[in-house]
Motif scaffolding. Sequence first.
Motif, PDB file in Angstrom:
ATOM      1  N   THR A  82     -34.686   2.315  24.412  1.00 41.36           N
ATOM      2  CA  THR A  82     -33.826   2.243  25.309  1.00 41.36           C
ATOM      3  C   THR A  82     -31.768   2.466  24.395  1.00 41.36           C
ATOM      4  N   HIS A  83     -31.914   2.772  23.448  1.00 38.60           N
ATOM      5  CA  HIS A  83     -30.668   3.656  22.049  1.00 38.60           C
ATOM      6  C   HIS A  83     -30.425   4.601  22.526  1.00 38.60           C
ATOM      7  N   PHE A  84     -32.239   5.521  23.178  1.00 35.46           N
ATOM      8  CA  PHE A  84     -31.684   6.728  23.250  1.00 35.46           C
ATOM      9  C   PHE A  84     -31.821   7.293  24.801  1.00 35.46           C
ATOM     10  N   MET A  85     -31.925   6.132  25.446  1.00 35.78           N
ATOM     11  CA  MET A  85     -31.470   6.393  27.182  1.00 35.78           C
ATOM     12  C   MET A  85     -30.090   5.998  27.241  1.00 35.78           C
ATOM     13  N   THR A  86     -29.724   5.397  26.977  1.00 40.70           N
ATOM     14  CA  THR A  86     -27.717   4.714  26.350  1.00 40.70           C
ATOM     15  C   THR A  86     -27.272   6.459  26.297  1.00 40.70           C
ATOM     16  N   GLY A  87     -27.788   6.094  24.680  1.00 39.69           N
ATOM     17  CA  GLY A  87     -26.967   8.598  24.665  1.00 39.69           C
ATOM     18  C   GLY A  87     -26.911   9.004  25.603  1.00 39.69           C
ATOM     19  N   MET A  88     -28.058   9.188  26.326  1.00 42.98           N
ATOM     20  CA  MET A  88     -28.526  10.626  27.152  1.00 42.98           C
ATOM     21  C   MET A  88     -27.623  10.125  27.989  1.00 42.98           C
ATOM     22  N   SER A  89     -27.165   8.908  28.451  1.00 42.01           N
ATOM     23  CA  SER A  89     -26.491   8.758  29.598  1.00 42.01           C
ATOM     24  C   SER A  89     -24.551   9.342  29.461  1.00 42.01           C
ATOM     25  N   PHE A  90     -24.374   8.618  27.727  1.00 42.53           N
ATOM     26  CA  PHE A  90     -22.901   9.368  27.278  1.00 42.53           C
ATOM     27  C   PHE A  90     -23.204  10.920  27.234  1.00 42.53           C
ATOM     28  N   VAL A  91     -24.146  11.486  27.061  1.00 40.60           N
ATOM     29  CA  VAL A  91     -24.373  13.158  26.668  1.00 40.60           C
ATOM     30  C   VAL A  91     -24.299  13.045  28.466  1.00 40.60           C
ATOM     31  N   SER A  92     -24.796  12.939  29.515  1.00 33.47           N
ATOM     32  CA  SER A  92     -24.492  13.139  30.428  1.00 33.47           C
ATOM     33  C   SER A  92     -23.472  13.480  31.224  1.00 33.47           C
ATOM     34  N   LEU A  93     -22.590  12.222  30.839  1.00 33.69           N
ATOM     35  CA  LEU A  93     -20.732  11.875  31.354  1.00 33.69           C
ATOM     36  C   LEU A  93     -20.076  13.124  30.186  1.00 33.69           C
ATOM     37  N   GLY A  94     -20.748  13.220  29.118  1.00 36.69           N
ATOM     38  CA  GLY A  94     -20.157  14.597  28.867  1.00 36.69           C
ATOM     39  C   GLY A  94     -18.720  14.083  27.406  1.00 36.69           C
ATOM     40  N   GLU A  95     -19.579  12.367  27.396  1.00 33.15           N
ATOM     41  CA  GLU A  95     -18.780  11.773  26.357  1.00 33.15           C
ATOM     42  C   GLU A  95     -19.647  11.380  25.188  1.00 33.15           C
ATOM     43  N   ASN A  96     -19.835  12.552  24.199  1.00 33.94           N
ATOM     44  CA  ASN A  96     -20.976  13.035  23.007  1.00 33.94           C
ATOM     45  C   ASN A  96     -20.743  11.425  22.192  1.00 33.94           C
ATOM     46  N   LYS A  97     -19.030  10.921  21.708  1.00 31.84           N
ATOM     47  CA  LYS A  97     -18.862  10.915  21.026  1.00 31.84           C
ATOM     48  C   LYS A  97     -19.539   9.586  20.458  1.00 31.84           C
ATOM     49  N   LEU A  98     -19.068   8.688  22.223  1.00 32.18           N
ATOM     50  CA  LEU A  98     -19.302   7.550  23.024  1.00 32.18           C
ATOM     51  C   LEU A  98     -21.259   7.386  22.607  1.00 32.18           C
ATOM     52  N   ALA A  99     -21.733   9.077  22.385  1.00 28.61           N
ATOM     53  CA  ALA A  99     -23.389   8.738  22.574  1.00 28.61           C
ATOM     54  C   ALA A  99     -23.754   8.388  21.310  1.00 28.61           C
ATOM     55  N   PHE A 100     -23.028   9.044  20.434  1.00 27.46           N
ATOM     56  CA  PHE A 100     -23.439   9.034  18.675  1.00 27.46           C
ATOM     57  C   PHE A 100     -24.169   8.298  18.636  1.00 27.46           C
ATOM     58  N   PRO A 101     -23.538   7.343  18.225  1.00 27.45           N
ATOM     59  CA  PRO A 101     -24.371   6.018  17.605  1.00 27.45           C
ATOM     60  C   PRO A 101     -25.437   5.620  18.164  1.00 27.45           C
TER      61      PRO A 101
ATOM     62  N   PHE B  77     -29.752  14.044  18.901  1.00 21.15           N
ATOM     63  CA  PHE B  77     -28.058  14.029  18.093  1.00 21.15           C
ATOM     64  C   PHE B  77     -27.110  15.496  17.436  1.00 21.15           C
ATOM     65  N   GLY B  78     -28.328  16.191  17.236  1.00 23.33           N
ATOM     66  CA  GLY B  78     -27.859  17.512  16.513  1.00 23.33           C
ATOM     67  C   GLY B  78     -26.851  17.946  17.416  1.00 23.33           C
ATOM     68  N   LEU B  79     -27.486  18.186  19.154  1.00 23.96           N
ATOM     69  CA  LEU B  79     -26.651  18.615  20.030  1.00 23.96           C
ATOM     70  C   LEU B  79     -25.237  17.980  20.252  1.00 23.96           C
ATOM     71  N   CYS B  80     -25.170  17.255  19.589  1.00 26.28           N
ATOM     72  CA  CYS B  80     -23.919  16.078  19.749  1.00 26.28           C
ATOM     73  C   CYS B  80     -23.021  16.349  18.798  1.00 26.28           C
ATOM     74  N   GLN B  81     -23.640  16.409  17.946  1.00 22.17           N
ATOM     75  CA  GLN B  81     -22.786  16.597  15.772  1.00 22.17           C
ATOM     76  C   GLN B  81     -22.015  18.472  16.478  1.00 22.17           C
ATOM     77  N   ALA B  82     -22.898  19.158  17.157  1.00 19.94           N
ATOM     78  CA  ALA B  82     -21.977  20.472  17.069  1.00 19.94           C
ATOM     79  C   ALA B  82     -21.152  20.463  18.558  1.00 19.94           C
ATOM     80  N   ARG B  83     -21.644  19.560  19.772  1.00 15.59           N
ATOM     81  CA  ARG B  83     -20.073  19.416  20.286  1.00 15.59           C
ATOM     82  C   ARG B  83     -19.097  18.881  20.190  1.00 15.59           C
ATOM     83  N   THR B  84     -19.484  18.171  19.044  1.00 15.63           N
ATOM     84  CA  THR B  84     -18.361  17.289  17.939  1.00 15.63           C
ATOM     85  C   THR B  84     -17.512  17.995  17.160  1.00 15.63           C
ATOM     86  N   GLY B  85     -17.425  19.571  17.213  1.00 11.81           N
ATOM     87  CA  GLY B  85     -17.870  20.397  15.906  1.00 11.81           C
ATOM     88  C   GLY B  85     -17.789  20.393  14.941  1.00 11.81           C
TER      89      GLY B  85
END
Length: 219
Positions: free
Chosen positions: A103-122, A141-149
């Motif tokens: 459930t946490h993964f799918m929440t994160g992936m929903s935010f990733v799909s919206l381009g909201e990487n910082k919200l996906a992070f936790p 998670f690694g992709l999120c870290q990369a996208r947030t710099g």
Amino acid sequence: MEPSKGLEYLQKGKFEEAAKSLESMIEADPVNPVHYINFGNLLSAVHEHEKAIQFFDKALSLDENAVAAYYGAGIACYHLEEFSKSAKLFQEAIKGGLQDSDTHFMTGMSFVSLGENKLAFPYLMRAIELNEQDHEALFQFGLCQARTGDIESASTTFEKVVERDETHADAWYNLGVTYSYFDKNVEALKAFQKALDIQPDHYLAGNGKRNIESKNTNH
């Protein structure tokens, strides 16, 4: 037909039999939200996501705390690419006590799909904490870290992914990108080659490899 057979049929992929069984369960006990959730899951399994949502909504109208209905509706919305809705539904499921990694993964992936990487992070971080074997969550998670710099942390995360799953071509490719970012060209070349060994048609890895080779020849 035994009403309890519905789930068994669903798990075995016998969708027609499952539908008949679940229909008879709804007829016999029309105020039980569980039957509507199971029917929604059945419809999702055969890619009838819009219809599935109607059954999850019905379950929630009978019991607003039916967390499995929030999760099921979230999955259906995610498949329909309604990512804002899916994120909200998964968050409701978590709030209601569904504290699993998925459930946490799918929440994160929903935010990733919206381009909201910082919200996906936790959410992705929590998914990894709850299931260390989830290599895909770690990779995302690694992709999120990369996208947030945070390229350095991303590099470490991708190293962990390939350590745990040597056949993850995309992780090798992204590891190569982080290495080349820090001008570690020898390591980057190896990582791109590794991605190509696993997946010879990995276009991006091929491109990365050519770029480094041409850099080396031009020096």
